[in-house]
Design a protein around this motif. Structure first.
Motif, PDB file in Angstrom:
ATOM      1  N   MET A  62      -9.119   9.164  13.166  1.00  0.00           N
ATOM      2  CA  MET A  62      -8.929   8.765  12.133  1.00  0.00           C
ATOM      3  C   MET A  62     -10.335   8.492  11.277  1.00  0.00           C
ATOM      4  O   MET A  62      -9.567   8.379   9.830  1.00  0.00           O
ATOM      5  N   ALA A  63     -11.421   8.812  11.645  1.00  0.00           N
ATOM      6  CA  ALA A  63     -12.541   9.113  11.083  1.00  0.00           C
ATOM      7  C   ALA A  63     -12.288  10.188  10.124  1.00  0.00           C
ATOM      8  O   ALA A  63     -12.441  10.606   9.192  1.00  0.00           O
ATOM      9  N   GLU A  64     -11.360  11.022  10.810  1.00  0.00           N
ATOM     10  CA  GLU A  64     -11.370  12.875  10.063  1.00  0.00           C
ATOM     11  C   GLU A  64     -10.295  12.111   9.305  1.00  0.00           C
ATOM     12  O   GLU A  64     -10.420  13.163   8.038  1.00  0.00           O
ATOM     13  N   SER A  65      -8.867  11.565   9.714  1.00  0.00           N
ATOM     14  CA  SER A  65      -8.187  11.349   8.274  1.00  0.00           C
ATOM     15  C   SER A  65      -8.736  10.914   7.243  1.00  0.00           C
ATOM     16  O   SER A  65      -8.541  11.450   5.811  1.00  0.00           O
ATOM     17  N   ALA A  66      -9.634   9.482   7.596  1.00  0.00           N
ATOM     18  CA  ALA A  66     -10.393   8.878   6.271  1.00  0.00           C
ATOM     19  C   ALA A  66     -11.492  10.194   5.111  1.00  0.00           C
ATOM     20  O   ALA A  66     -11.459  10.329   3.956  1.00  0.00           O
ATOM     21  N   ALA A  67     -11.496  11.149   6.163  1.00  0.00           N
ATOM     22  CA  ALA A  67     -12.680  11.888   5.523  1.00  0.00           C
ATOM     23  C   ALA A  67     -11.675  12.800   4.398  1.00  0.00           C
ATOM     24  O   ALA A  67     -12.490  13.555   3.767  1.00  0.00           O
ATOM     25  N   ILE A  68     -11.197  13.424   4.919  1.00  0.00           N
ATOM     26  CA  ILE A  68      -9.593  13.706   4.725  1.00  0.00           C
ATOM     27  C   ILE A  68      -9.310  13.234   3.260  1.00  0.00           C
ATOM     28  O   ILE A  68      -9.263  13.959   2.400  1.00  0.00           O
ATOM     29  N   LEU A  69      -8.870  12.116   3.486  1.00  0.00           N
ATOM     30  CA  LEU A  69      -8.348  11.716   2.093  1.00  0.00           C
ATOM     31  C   LEU A  69      -9.137  10.974   1.153  1.00  0.00           C
ATOM     32  O   LEU A  69      -8.981  11.119  -0.366  1.00  0.00           O
ATOM     33  N   ASN A  70     -11.047  11.317   1.804  1.00  0.00           N
ATOM     34  CA  ASN A  70     -11.497  10.856   0.290  1.00  0.00           C
ATOM     35  C   ASN A  70     -13.042  11.930   0.389  1.00  0.00           C
ATOM     36  O   ASN A  70     -13.575  11.373   0.956  1.00  0.00           O
ATOM     37  N   PRO A  71     -12.392  12.965   0.378  1.00  0.00           N
ATOM     38  CA  PRO A  71     -13.524  14.171   0.388  1.00  0.00           C
ATOM     39  C   PRO A  71     -15.313  14.218  -0.406  1.00  0.00           C
ATOM     40  O   PRO A  71     -16.435  14.212  -0.327  1.00  0.00           O
ATOM     41  N   GLU A  72     -15.033  12.711  -1.786  1.00  0.00           N
ATOM     42  CA  GLU A  72     -16.081  12.281  -2.249  1.00  0.00           C
ATOM     43  C   GLU A  72     -16.931  11.175  -1.115  1.00  0.00           C
ATOM     44  O   GLU A  72     -18.023  11.116  -2.172  1.00  0.00           O
ATOM     45  N   LYS A  73     -16.289  11.204  -0.313  1.00  0.00           N
ATOM     46  CA  LYS A  73     -17.586   9.714   0.389  1.00  0.00           C
ATOM     47  C   LYS A  73     -17.764   9.980   1.605  1.00  0.00           C
ATOM     48  O   LYS A  73     -17.652  11.386   2.171  1.00  0.00           O
ATOM     49  N   LYS A  74     -18.957   9.759   2.054  1.00  0.00           N
ATOM     50  CA  LYS A  74     -19.436   9.531   3.012  1.00  0.00           C
ATOM     51  C   LYS A  74     -18.574   8.552   4.325  1.00  0.00           C
ATOM     52  O   LYS A  74     -18.828   7.667   4.084  1.00  0.00           O
ATOM     53  N   VAL A  75     -18.391   9.372   4.822  1.00  0.00           N
ATOM     54  CA  VAL A  75     -17.265   8.829   6.598  1.00  0.00           C
ATOM     55  C   VAL A  75     -18.422   8.710   7.847  1.00  0.00           C
ATOM     56  O   VAL A  75     -18.694   9.829   7.778  1.00  0.00           O
ATOM     57  N   LEU A  76     -18.466   8.095   8.532  1.00  0.00           N
ATOM     58  CA  LEU A  76     -19.558   8.321   9.248  1.00  0.00           C
ATOM     59  C   LEU A  76     -18.549   7.640  10.397  1.00  0.00           C
ATOM     60  O   LEU A  76     -17.748   6.324  10.488  1.00  0.00           O
ATOM     61  N   LEU A  77     -18.544   8.270  11.753  1.00  0.00           N
ATOM     62  CA  LEU A  77     -18.002   8.163  12.958  1.00  0.00           C
ATOM     63  C   LEU A  77     -19.368   7.166  13.971  1.00  0.00           C
ATOM     64  O   LEU A  77     -20.403   8.226  14.723  1.00  0.00           O
ATOM     65  N   PRO A  78     -19.676   5.908  14.009  1.00  0.00           N
ATOM     66  CA  PRO A  78     -21.001   5.663  14.875  1.00  0.00           C
ATOM     67  C   PRO A  78     -21.290   6.157  16.154  1.00  0.00           C
ATOM     68  O   PRO A  78     -22.662   6.261  16.675  1.00  0.00           O
TER      69      PRO A  78
END
Ligand code: 13P
Ligand code: SF4
Length: 303
Positions: A62-78
């Motif tokens: 789920m976090a990977e998909s968010a990172a793929i869709l939002n390459p400009e944002k920092k996505v964290l998986l706690p």
């Protein structure tokens, strides 16, 4: 200041947004800005304009998909250990092998896959839109992975031939549900409605009044006249169901239905990940580019 207050403060300072899956611990759901199923979390991540950091209280894919869709944002998986075992069941080699046997068949992958696998598919789906995604394809034979139960459910609904890849991909948590448990609960609650996630077996689908994704279950529970509702999915969803429907009684169909990976996100880990901006999820652009196309195609399908 307690941990929850510290997270809320830090979240504001860092312009961070917490997205939590329906299976998360109650205290994580309560602190989240948004709680939802896979498709809703991915949509919410795509629409997000104001935040600089997205914290995914969920599992890796789920976090990977968010990172793929939002390459400009920092996505964290706690918690880095929060990996969905089903996603690990499908390798790129398996997809390539299946394609040599069915070269004309499009490949539909459940979002519960790794980004490397998504890069080899034509379109992604979630449990909320799998039927619509498969119906949108101009093909009668489709390679579908990694969840065999979802493949069978979609084949039933669409009348198409779905070839499961791998042959036996499954969710270890949803496999625990057995129709005998529902039969016993029905003795105690004869008027209860039964909601079942499509990752459960065909035998479980047979005893269901409703089959759907976690958020579709929440909608069904809101709209149903039933006072007692038996729930066959991961136990974390009961928190949301009870919060939204205090007058109704929800019964988990099997008490041991816990996804240990979803439970790895704790307030402590969330705080530490946000404070140090650690456990950043990154997908190399060569893979992300192909996977993004498959995710974006999915997002255009109405469900
Ligand atoms: P939903 O998309 O229904 O929330 O399901 C995700 C999942 O991992 C189910 O086990
Ligand atoms: Fe994966 Fe099953 Fe956990 Fe969902 S419940 S994240 S499919 S292991």
């Amino acid at each position: 200041m307690n941990l929850t207050e510290k997270i809320v403060k830090l979240k504001k300072e860092k312009k961070a947004l917490i997205l939590a899956h329906n299976y998360q611990r109650p205290e994580i759901q309560d602190i989240a800005d948004y709680v939802g199923d896979s498709i809703e979390l991915s949509r919410r991540a795509m629409q997000e304009k104001d935040s600089e950091i997205l914290i995914f209280a969920a599992v890796d894919f789920m976090a990977e998909s968010a990172a793929i869709l939002n390459p400009e944002k920092k996505v964290l998986l706690p918690s880095l250990g929060a990996r969905c075992p089903m996603a690990q069941m499908l390798t790129v080699d398996e997809i390539k092998r299946a394609k040599t046997h069915y070269p004309a068949a499009p490949v539909v992958l459940y979002v519960n896959t790794l980004a490397t696998s998504k890069a080899y598919c034509d379109i992604c789906c979630t449990s909320a839109n799998a039927v619509e995604v498969v119906n949108s394809l101009n093909a009668d034979t489709i390679l579908f992975g990694p969840d065999r139960n979802l493949a069978e459910y979609v084949a039933e609904k669409t009348g198409k031939t779905l070839i499961p890849i791998p042959e036996w991909g499954f969710c270890p948590t949803h496999l625990l549900f057995q129709p005998e448990d529902v039969t016993l609960l029905k003795v105690e609650y004869p008027d209860a409605a039964v909601m079942v996630h499509p990752e459960c077996s065909a035998e479980m689908r047979e005893v269901a009044d409703f089959v759907g994704s976690t958020s579709k279950m929440c909608r069904y529970a809101n709209e149903s006249d039933a006072k007692n509702i038996i729930v066959a999915t991961e136990e974390g969803i009961l928190h949301r169901l009870r919060k939204e429907n205090p007058e109704k009684h929800f019964i988990l169909a099997y008490q041991g239905a816990v996804c240990p990976n979803m439970k790895l996100t704790t307030l402590e880990r969330l705080y530490s990940s946000l404070k140090d901006e650690k456990h950043v999820v990154k997908v190399p652009e060569t893979i992300a580019k192909k996977a993004r196309t498959a995710l974006e195609k999915m997002s255009q399908i109405k469900s």
